[in-house]
Design a protein around this motif. Structure first.
Motif, PDB file in Angstrom:
ATOM      1  N   PHE A 294      29.492  43.672 -32.326  1.00 32.40           N
ATOM      2  CA  PHE A 294      28.425  42.744 -32.697  1.00 32.40           C
ATOM      3  C   PHE A 294      28.953  41.312 -32.672  1.00 32.40           C
ATOM      4  O   PHE A 294      30.139  41.074 -32.884  1.00 32.40           O
ATOM      5  CB  PHE A 294      27.912  43.055 -34.110  1.00 32.40           C
ATOM      6  CG  PHE A 294      27.214  44.379 -34.173  1.00 32.40           C
ATOM      7  CD1 PHE A 294      25.856  44.483 -33.885  1.00 32.40           C
ATOM      8  CD2 PHE A 294      27.925  45.535 -34.491  1.00 32.40           C
ATOM      9  CE1 PHE A 294      25.220  45.717 -33.920  1.00 32.40           C
ATOM     10  CE2 PHE A 294      27.300  46.767 -34.529  1.00 32.40           C
ATOM     11  CZ  PHE A 294      25.939  46.859 -34.244  1.00 32.40           C
ATOM     12  N   VAL A 295      28.028  40.381 -32.430  1.00 38.14           N
ATOM     13  CA  VAL A 295      28.395  38.960 -32.477  1.00 38.14           C
ATOM     14  C   VAL A 295      27.755  38.396 -33.752  1.00 38.14           C
ATOM     15  O   VAL A 295      26.556  38.123 -33.758  1.00 38.14           O
ATOM     16  CB  VAL A 295      27.848  38.198 -31.247  1.00 38.14           C
ATOM     17  CG1 VAL A 295      28.478  36.819 -31.154  1.00 38.14           C
ATOM     18  CG2 VAL A 295      28.074  38.984 -29.973  1.00 38.14           C
TER      19      VAL A 295
ATOM     20  N   LEU B 127      32.188  39.904 -23.024  1.00 38.10           N
ATOM     21  CA  LEU B 127      30.917  39.925 -22.283  1.00 38.10           C
ATOM     22  C   LEU B 127      30.500  41.334 -21.883  1.00 38.10           C
ATOM     23  O   LEU B 127      29.325  41.610 -21.719  1.00 38.10           O
ATOM     24  CB  LEU B 127      31.034  39.080 -21.012  1.00 38.10           C
ATOM     25  CG  LEU B 127      31.085  37.578 -21.190  1.00 38.10           C
ATOM     26  CD1 LEU B 127      30.990  36.894 -19.845  1.00 38.10           C
ATOM     27  CD2 LEU B 127      29.976  37.084 -22.111  1.00 38.10           C
ATOM     28  N   PHE B 128      31.496  42.220 -21.721  1.00 38.69           N
ATOM     29  CA  PHE B 128      31.177  43.562 -21.244  1.00 38.69           C
ATOM     30  C   PHE B 128      31.020  44.582 -22.372  1.00 38.69           C
ATOM     31  O   PHE B 128      30.634  45.706 -22.117  1.00 38.69           O
ATOM     32  CB  PHE B 128      32.222  44.011 -20.214  1.00 38.69           C
ATOM     33  CG  PHE B 128      32.205  43.114 -19.002  1.00 38.69           C
ATOM     34  CD1 PHE B 128      31.125  43.145 -18.135  1.00 38.69           C
ATOM     35  CD2 PHE B 128      33.218  42.214 -18.766  1.00 38.69           C
ATOM     36  CE1 PHE B 128      31.068  42.293 -17.042  1.00 38.69           C
ATOM     37  CE2 PHE B 128      33.175  41.353 -17.676  1.00 38.69           C
ATOM     38  CZ  PHE B 128      32.093  41.401 -16.809  1.00 38.69           C
TER      39      PHE B 128
ATOM     40  N   ASP C 107      26.108  43.600 -26.834  1.00 37.42           N
ATOM     41  CA  ASP C 107      24.747  43.910 -26.392  1.00 37.42           C
ATOM     42  C   ASP C 107      24.341  42.947 -25.261  1.00 37.42           C
ATOM     43  O   ASP C 107      24.693  41.758 -25.307  1.00 37.42           O
ATOM     44  CB  ASP C 107      23.824  43.725 -27.608  1.00 37.42           C
ATOM     45  CG  ASP C 107      22.453  44.276 -27.347  1.00 37.42           C
ATOM     46  OD1 ASP C 107      22.255  45.452 -27.654  1.00 37.42           O
ATOM     47  OD2 ASP C 107      21.605  43.529 -26.816  1.00 37.42           O
ATOM     48  N   GLY C 108      23.592  43.471 -24.281  1.00 38.92           N
ATOM     49  CA  GLY C 108      23.208  42.674 -23.113  1.00 38.92           C
ATOM     50  C   GLY C 108      22.570  41.336 -23.441  1.00 38.92           C
ATOM     51  O   GLY C 108      22.780  40.356 -22.741  1.00 38.92           O
ATOM     52  N   LYS C 109      21.810  41.276 -24.552  1.00 37.52           N
ATOM     53  CA  LYS C 109      21.118  40.018 -24.855  1.00 37.52           C
ATOM     54  C   LYS C 109      22.098  38.962 -25.408  1.00 37.52           C
ATOM     55  O   LYS C 109      21.808  37.768 -25.361  1.00 37.52           O
ATOM     56  CB  LYS C 109      19.963  40.254 -25.830  1.00 37.52           C
ATOM     57  CG  LYS C 109      20.386  40.606 -27.228  1.00 37.52           C
ATOM     58  CD  LYS C 109      19.222  40.608 -28.178  1.00 37.52           C
ATOM     59  CE  LYS C 109      19.570  41.049 -29.577  1.00 37.52           C
ATOM     60  NZ  LYS C 109      20.943  41.082 -30.029  1.00 37.52           N
ATOM     61  N   ASP C 110      23.245  39.402 -25.924  1.00 38.21           N
ATOM     62  CA  ASP C 110      24.204  38.444 -26.494  1.00 38.21           C
ATOM     63  C   ASP C 110      25.145  37.849 -25.448  1.00 38.21           C
ATOM     64  O   ASP C 110      25.694  36.767 -25.657  1.00 38.21           O
ATOM     65  CB  ASP C 110      25.056  39.127 -27.581  1.00 38.21           C
ATOM     66  CG  ASP C 110      24.248  39.415 -28.833  1.00 38.21           C
ATOM     67  OD1 ASP C 110      23.348  38.615 -29.132  1.00 38.21           O
ATOM     68  OD2 ASP C 110      24.517  40.431 -29.488  1.00 38.21           O
ATOM     69  N   SER C 111      25.368  38.572 -24.317  1.00 38.11           N
ATOM     70  CA  SER C 111      26.395  38.061 -23.404  1.00 38.11           C
ATOM     71  C   SER C 111      26.031  36.713 -22.763  1.00 38.11           C
ATOM     72  O   SER C 111      26.904  35.844 -22.706  1.00 38.11           O
ATOM     73  CB  SER C 111      26.849  39.091 -22.373  1.00 38.11           C
ATOM     74  OG  SER C 111      25.860  39.922 -21.976  1.00 38.11           O
TER      75      SER C 111
ATOM     76  N   PRO D 161      30.260  45.618 -12.800  1.00 37.18           N
ATOM     77  CA  PRO D 161      29.360  46.179 -13.815  1.00 37.18           C
ATOM     78  C   PRO D 161      28.024  45.445 -13.870  1.00 37.18           C
ATOM     79  O   PRO D 161      27.865  44.375 -13.289  1.00 37.18           O
ATOM     80  CB  PRO D 161      30.136  45.987 -15.124  1.00 37.18           C
ATOM     81  CG  PRO D 161      31.080  44.875 -14.837  1.00 37.18           C
ATOM     82  CD  PRO D 161      31.402  44.924 -13.386  1.00 37.18           C
ATOM     83  N   LYS D 162      27.066  46.033 -14.586  1.00 32.45           N
ATOM     84  CA  LYS D 162      25.676  45.534 -14.546  1.00 32.45           C
ATOM     85  C   LYS D 162      25.528  44.090 -15.037  1.00 32.45           C
ATOM     86  O   LYS D 162      24.578  43.413 -14.685  1.00 32.45           O
ATOM     87  CB  LYS D 162      24.736  46.468 -15.293  1.00 32.45           C
ATOM     88  CG  LYS D 162      24.977  46.609 -16.780  1.00 32.45           C
ATOM     89  CD  LYS D 162      23.896  47.507 -17.372  1.00 32.45           C
ATOM     90  CE  LYS D 162      23.897  47.562 -18.869  1.00 32.45           C
ATOM     91  NZ  LYS D 162      25.178  47.866 -19.521  1.00 32.45           N
ATOM     92  N   GLN D 163      26.490  43.598 -15.832  1.00 32.79           N
ATOM     93  CA  GLN D 163      26.390  42.211 -16.318  1.00 32.79           C
ATOM     94  C   GLN D 163      26.598  41.191 -15.185  1.00 32.79           C
ATOM     95  O   GLN D 163      26.224  40.027 -15.323  1.00 32.79           O
ATOM     96  CB  GLN D 163      27.446  41.930 -17.405  1.00 32.79           C
ATOM     97  CG  GLN D 163      27.227  42.657 -18.701  1.00 32.79           C
ATOM     98  CD  GLN D 163      27.807  44.072 -18.706  1.00 32.79           C
ATOM     99  OE1 GLN D 163      28.196  44.608 -17.675  1.00 32.79           O
ATOM    100  NE2 GLN D 163      27.841  44.678 -19.865  1.00 32.79           N
TER     101      GLN D 163
END
Ligand SMILES: NC(=O)C1=CN([C@@H]2O[C@H](COP(=O)(O)OP(=O)(O)OC[C@H]3O[C@@H](n4cnc5c(N)ncnc54)[C@H](OP(=O)(O)O)[C@@H]3O)[C@@H](O)[C@H]2O)C=CC1
Ligand SMILES: [Mg+2]
Length: 341
Positions: A67-68, A133-134, A137-141, A320-322
């Motif tokens: 978590f961030v 970043l990897f 959660d996707g919304k935080d990166s 990766p997907k990011q």
């Protein structure tokens, strides 16, 4: 004076509230914070903070998830008190966004303070951005990436490149000014094109020597001064693999913080199947191959660990997907499978 100004702002924003959508109000509010130092200073007292240490974001791990955390100004003050530092430190933070309810978000780098003390007080760890970043959660990166890029930009723009004098930042951290020359510096991004080349039935992926073992990606390159996106795609494909692009189309874009703030502009490009022989530029690439649909679909299923074979070699795997390269590859697969259907 400030009180009158704030009253006017509150009145104006209540009118705007009635007229505009949540998104528009949010963007207008952020814009005001960037322009108004005293309002932004006030916002710091009610905002939330993402912490960094020498550009590494602070993460907390709960079970297998990262978590961030967003800290309050009071929590930041408690950390500073531990180091006998004043709350003036908060002024070093940069504005990175706000919630729908107009709670502003800031990023603050505490790199000059002892890392382990902060980590044990907040029960988490400062994690290298490349890893962070990897795992978040996707919304935080995207938020972490843009916060780190802005902090990094301030680190490297402390002085005016014309006069050599120190530059001064505004409270939000959206610009720096040299009062001797009058030059205003704004945070910069370098435009980079990334292109998935296809010959109609295969797509071209390549490896740079710096890539992790076995990873192949789409061709990429920095735009030259004065170039448009189309020219950059044509040039990079010609330079790196010796092919001439016949047609191209834009897919999407992404901010990418490595090595420092790139705007990745992702495109698909088509070359003639009859003129698809690769002539690889060995100064930039270590391998470049055409891949068929099945090989791509297999590669998409592989993780770096599962790509390693018993003899130590690697089967191809993809970003990766990011990474926007992943999106280009998936779009190509979708387009190929729809052609086959
Ligand atoms: N998100 C994603 O999916 C992906 C992102 N990328 C990113 O794209 C970026 C560019 O890709 P790459 O193929 O390496 O680019 P290039 O093919 O343009 O080659 C990189 C070289 O270009 C030179 N260069 C020219 N302009 C700049 C500039 N503004 N900043 C830094 N170097 C510059 C440097 O050479 P020298 O130092 O010798 O002058 C550098 O080593 C990288 O930052 C990479 O992280 C790449 C692939 C996938
Ligand atoms: Mg390149």
């Amino acid at each position: 004076m400030a009180a009158i100004y704030q009253a006017v702002y509150r009145r104006a924003s209540s009118l705007i509230c009635r007229l505009h959508s949540t998104y528009v109000r949010k963007m207008r509010y952020l814009n005001v914070l960037k322009e108004d130092d005293s309002l932004c200073r006030q916002a710091q007292t009610s905002g939330t903070f993402y912490l960094f240490h020498n550009l590494s974001p602070f993460l907390q791990k709960v079970g297998e998830k990262y978590f961030v955390p967003q800290l309050s100004a009071a929590e930041i003050k408690r950390i500073l008190e531990k180091f006998k530092e004043t709350e003036q430190w908060i002024e070093k933070s940069v504005l990175i966004g706000c919630s729908d309810e107009h709670i502003p978000h800031f990023a603050l780098d505490l790199g000059a303070l002892e890392k382990s003390v902060i980590e044990s007080q907040l029960k988490g760890s400062f994690t290298n951005l490349q890893k962070a970043l990897f795992v978040v959660d996707g919304k935080d990166s995207p938020l972490l990436a843009s916060a780190q890029s802005l902090l990094q930009w301030h680190n490297s723009h402390q002085y005016c490149s014309k006069t050599g004098q120190p530059t001064q930042r505004n409270t939000a951290g959206s610009k720096r000014v040299c009062h001797a020359s009058g030059i205003t510096y704004y945070p910069q991004m370098s435009p980079v094109i990334i292109t998935l080349v296809s010959d109609g039935s295969r797509c071209l992926l390549a490896r740079q020597p710096s890539f992790p073992q076995g990873m192949y990606s789409a061709l990429s390159g920095f735009c030259d001064m004065g170039e448009n996106v189309e020219e950059a795609v044509h040039r990079e494909v010609a330079e790196e693999v010796g092919l001439e692009v016949e047609s191209l189309w834009y897919s999407a874009s992404q901010h990418w913080p490595f090595p420092s703030s790139c705007l990745m502009i992702a495109c698909h490009a088509l070359v003639r199947a009859q003129q698809a022989e690769i002539s690889m530029n060995k100064l930039e690439l270590e391998e470049a191959h055409w891949f068929g649909l099945e090989e791509i679909m297999e590669g998409l299923k592989r993780q770096p660990r599962s790509a390693k074979q018993n003899d130590g070699s690697f089967l191809p795997w993809f970003p990766p997907k990011q990474a926007i390269a992943h999106q280009l590859i998936c779009e190509w697969v979708k387009q190929q499978t729809s052609q086959l259907a």
